[in-house]
Design an enzyme around this catalytic site. Structure first.
Site, PDB file in Angstrom:
ATOM      1  N   TYR A   1      -1.526  10.025  -6.515  1.00  0.00           N
ATOM      2  CA  TYR A   1      -1.352   8.626  -6.894  1.00  0.00           C
ATOM      3  C   TYR A   1      -0.710   8.527  -8.278  1.00  0.00           C
ATOM      4  O   TYR A   1       0.226   7.747  -8.492  1.00  0.00           O
ATOM      5  CB  TYR A   1      -2.695   7.899  -6.886  1.00  0.00           C
ATOM      6  CG  TYR A   1      -2.591   6.442  -7.279  1.00  0.00           C
ATOM      7  CD1 TYR A   1      -1.997   5.521  -6.427  1.00  0.00           C
ATOM      8  CD2 TYR A   1      -3.102   5.995  -8.499  1.00  0.00           C
ATOM      9  CE1 TYR A   1      -1.901   4.178  -6.798  1.00  0.00           C
ATOM     10  CE2 TYR A   1      -3.007   4.655  -8.865  1.00  0.00           C
ATOM     11  CZ  TYR A   1      -2.411   3.752  -8.005  1.00  0.00           C
ATOM     12  OH  TYR A   1      -2.322   2.428  -8.365  1.00  0.00           O
TER      13      TYR A   1
ATOM     14  N   SER B   1       0.925   1.346 -12.578  1.00  0.00           N
ATOM     15  CA  SER B   1      -0.527   1.363 -12.753  1.00  0.00           C
ATOM     16  C   SER B   1      -0.875   2.180 -13.986  1.00  0.00           C
ATOM     17  O   SER B   1      -0.128   3.090 -14.378  1.00  0.00           O
ATOM     18  CB  SER B   1      -1.181   1.990 -11.514  1.00  0.00           C
ATOM     19  OG  SER B   1      -2.537   2.323 -11.761  1.00  0.00           O
TER      20      SER B   1
ATOM     21  N   GLY C   1       4.626  -6.202   0.294  1.00  0.00           N
ATOM     22  CA  GLY C   1       3.168  -6.186   0.347  1.00  0.00           C
ATOM     23  C   GLY C   1       2.553  -7.511  -0.030  1.00  0.00           C
ATOM     24  O   GLY C   1       1.502  -7.561  -0.682  1.00  0.00           O
ATOM     25  N   ALA C   2       3.176  -8.615   0.419  1.00  0.00           N
ATOM     26  CA  ALA C   2       2.783  -9.933  -0.081  1.00  0.00           C
ATOM     27  C   ALA C   2       1.816 -10.675   0.821  1.00  0.00           C
ATOM     28  O   ALA C   2       1.589 -11.869   0.626  1.00  0.00           O
ATOM     29  CB  ALA C   2       4.034 -10.788  -0.297  1.00  0.00           C
ATOM     30  N   ASN C   3       1.220  -9.991   1.780  1.00  0.00           N
ATOM     31  CA  ASN C   3       0.277 -10.684   2.658  1.00  0.00           C
ATOM     32  C   ASN C   3      -1.137 -10.733   2.091  1.00  0.00           C
ATOM     33  O   ASN C   3      -1.994 -11.440   2.611  1.00  0.00           O
ATOM     34  CB  ASN C   3       0.242 -10.033   4.044  1.00  0.00           C
ATOM     35  CG  ASN C   3      -0.232  -8.594   3.986  1.00  0.00           C
ATOM     36  OD1 ASN C   3       0.475  -7.742   3.473  1.00  0.00           O
ATOM     37  ND2 ASN C   3      -1.426  -8.320   4.500  1.00  0.00           N
ATOM     38  N   THR C   4      -1.389  -9.995   1.013  1.00  0.00           N
ATOM     39  CA  THR C   4      -2.741  -9.951   0.458  1.00  0.00           C
ATOM     40  C   THR C   4      -2.682  -9.581  -1.021  1.00  0.00           C
ATOM     41  O   THR C   4      -1.641  -9.137  -1.533  1.00  0.00           O
ATOM     42  CB  THR C   4      -3.605  -8.928   1.218  1.00  0.00           C
ATOM     43  OG1 THR C   4      -4.969  -9.028   0.793  1.00  0.00           O
ATOM     44  CG2 THR C   4      -3.136  -7.508   0.984  1.00  0.00           C
ATOM     45  N   GLY C   5      -3.793  -9.751  -1.704  1.00  0.00           N
ATOM     46  CA  GLY C   5      -3.968  -9.244  -3.062  1.00  0.00           C
ATOM     47  C   GLY C   5      -2.917  -9.697  -4.057  1.00  0.00           C
ATOM     48  O   GLY C   5      -2.527 -10.863  -4.118  1.00  0.00           O
TER      49      GLY C   5
END
Length: 309
Positions: free
Chosen positions: A172, A146, A22-26
């Site tokens: 979640y 989280s 998930g390293a394309n954003t944020g």
């Protein structure tokens, strides 16, 4: 080590190979960027390769892209096989990608989307890549959890996929609790090897796209309070980066923001909920995850077992 740990505290990462999901954003982007800037060879493991390529173009250093869709076990297996053919070793596996508060949906394999993406996809990926890590002294698996693991959170073994009724908040919470339980059980199984360790981190409340599916009752208060309770993705990535690179960090530790209620601030050691430390539940979750994914690895005695069941 200074209390205000920052990216300047990251040791030289030259010669190390990091895979960040998930390293394309944020948070994932900021994690990958910081590692690359310190000299690591970084693989952005992302669902959208075009977005990944654009992200890679914005990072200085040795950065490549790998297609990975955590909602598909076929994609996880393909990505693992391709990474195995490309990489001779992995020093850091950062299980960062995730979804939050989504409406009721399932993955391609029929798993509840949050549990399937946040936990089962990363469980399978870790198992399929671990033999590239075990020979590497100082290698680490860092899984991003989280504070949501405390909210309405339990492992619902009688309905893991939320088929009888669905709560986006509860689902979640289950997925993030599973991230921690996986980390603690993985560390227990890794300990006999003495090379790879498992750790967890959480970003506090960061201003990313992750909360776009928050229930309406939460969106307005979050908007009002955002300037007070949120921090930038770059700050939110610091706990992950500290877990991944701090020479003093130990297997089984959990890092989060050091401010009040762990919502923001520089990273420090934190503790997770009492439920997350229940060994019997961790082991039951591990067994269920193996059965659901078909990926088996690391017996309870720490002995290696085949990666695919």
């Amino acid at each position: 080590m200074t209390e205000n740990w920052t990216t300047a505290s990251i040791p030289d990462q030259r010669g190390r190979v990091a895979v960040v999901t998930g390293a394309n954003t944020g948070l994932g982007y900021e994690t990958a960027k910081a590692l690359a800037e310190r000299g690591a060879s970084v693989v952005l493991a992302v669902r959208d390769v075009e977005k990944g390529a654009r992200a890679a173009a914005g990072i200085a250093g040795d950065v490549t892209v790998q297609a990975l869709d955590l909602t598909s076990l076929d994609s996880v297996r393909t990505a693992a096989a391709e990474l195995r053919s490309r990489l001779g070793r992995i020093d850091l596996l950062i299980n960062n990608a995730g979804v939050m508060y989504t409406p009721r949906q399932t993955t391609r394999d029929g798993f509840e989307l949050q549990f399937g993406t946040n936990h089962l996809g990363h469980f399978a990926l870790t198992g399929l890549l671990l033999d590239l890590m075990l020979p590497v002294p100082g290698s680490r698996v860092v899984t991003v959890s989280s504070t949501g693991h405390r909210i309405r959170a339990a492992i619902h073994f009688d309905d893991l996929q939320w088929e009888r009724s669905y709560s986006r908040v509860g689902a979640y919470g289950q997925s993030k609790l599973a991230n921690l339980m996986f980390t603690y059980e993985l560390q227990r199984r890794l300990a006999p090897h003495g090379t790879t360790v498992a750790m967890a981190a959480h970003p506090g409340i960061s201003s990313t796209e992750l909360a776009r599916n928050a229930p309406a009752a939460l969106r307005l208060p979050l908007t009002w309070l955002a300037p007070v309770i949120t921090q930038t993705p770059a700050m939110g990535a610091l706990p992950t980066l500290r877990a991944a690179t701090d020479p003093a960090a130990l297997g089984g530790q959990y890092y989060g923001p050091g401010g009040r209620f762990e919502v923001k601030g520089h990273p420090r050691l934190v503790t997770s909920s009492p439920e997350s430390y229940e060994v019997a539940v961790q082991q039951r979750l591990w067994a269920a995850s193996e059965e659901l994914t078909g990926v088996s690895f690391l017996s309870p005695a720490g002995l290696e077992v085949p990666g695919v069941g």
